[in-house]
Design a protein around this motif. Sequence first.
Motif, PDB file in Angstrom:
ATOM      1  N   GLU A  30      23.013  18.292  16.760  1.00  0.00           N
ATOM      2  CA  GLU A  30      22.421  19.371  17.557  1.00  0.00           C
ATOM      3  C   GLU A  30      21.193  19.945  16.861  1.00  0.00           C
ATOM      4  N   LYS A  55      28.431  16.677  14.629  1.00  0.00           N
ATOM      5  CA  LYS A  55      27.953  17.203  15.908  1.00  0.00           C
ATOM      6  C   LYS A  55      26.919  18.305  15.672  1.00  0.00           C
ATOM      7  N   LEU A  56      27.193  19.202  14.715  1.00  0.00           N
ATOM      8  CA  LEU A  56      26.231  20.262  14.401  1.00  0.00           C
ATOM      9  C   LEU A  56      24.929  19.679  13.883  1.00  0.00           C
ATOM     10  N   ALA A  59      38.494  16.049  11.753  1.00  0.00           N
ATOM     11  CA  ALA A  59      37.971  16.995  12.736  1.00  0.00           C
ATOM     12  C   ALA A  59      36.801  17.784  12.151  1.00  0.00           C
ATOM     13  N   GLU A  60      36.920  18.197  10.902  1.00  0.00           N
ATOM     14  CA  GLU A  60      35.839  18.942  10.239  1.00  0.00           C
ATOM     15  C   GLU A  60      34.601  18.071  10.081  1.00  0.00           C
ATOM     16  N   GLU A  61      34.788  16.795   9.731  1.00  0.00           N
ATOM     17  CA  GLU A  61      33.666  15.866   9.583  1.00  0.00           C
ATOM     18  C   GLU A  61      32.977  15.648  10.932  1.00  0.00           C
ATOM     19  N   ALA A  62      33.776  15.483  12.012  1.00  0.00           N
ATOM     20  CA  ALA A  62      33.201  15.302  13.350  1.00  0.00           C
ATOM     21  C   ALA A  62      32.412  16.545  13.761  1.00  0.00           C
ATOM     22  N   ARG A  63      32.958  17.719  13.445  1.00  0.00           N
ATOM     23  CA  ARG A  63      32.252  18.967  13.781  1.00  0.00           C
ATOM     24  C   ARG A  63      30.917  19.053  13.041  1.00  0.00           C
ATOM     25  N   ARG A  64      30.925  18.679  11.764  1.00  0.00           N
ATOM     26  CA  ARG A  64      29.682  18.711  10.974  1.00  0.00           C
ATOM     27  C   ARG A  64      28.648  17.743  11.542  1.00  0.00           C
TER      28      ARG A  64
END
Length: 171
Positions: free
Chosen positions: A144, A140-141, A133-138
Amino acid sequence: MAVEPHQKTTLYVGGLAEEVNEAILHAAFIPFGDIKDVVTPLDQATQKHRSFGFVTFLEKEDAAAAMDNMNNAELYGRVLTVNYAQPIRIKGGEQGWASQPIWADADTWFERQQREEEMKKLEAENHAALRAAEEARRKKLAEEREGEKEEPEVKNDPMAMAEAEVLQQNS
């Protein structure tokens, strides 16, 4: 007259010599009154008594007289400790370690081990899920941020104008 739950007719006799058996203990205490029962619990490993025993009298007055006379008396060269026996429920009763078979603890140990392994597996899965989840968030950021990049304002910045010219020449 109400009957007391513990009549104080059973005496604990501690400090027994190895030679003392139930017959000798009976003989030592019979002068004080009629005896209902004599027990010397055995050590399961050695099959010898555990240097204590219990003498139960028919009358509590006889038990009191025996305790008064035999406490700190010698029997086979050993000083005896004699006092009222405690009821089993006070010593542990159902909750005591001896109330369960020896393998009961082994079974609970095995069950505890299995639960601990399951907990470790769940923790590892949760940790892996959190990392993903942390890797996916990174990612995505980062995506962006890629989209947010603005074209440099070439008009006001001489360095940016020079870079733009070089890039156009190399294309």
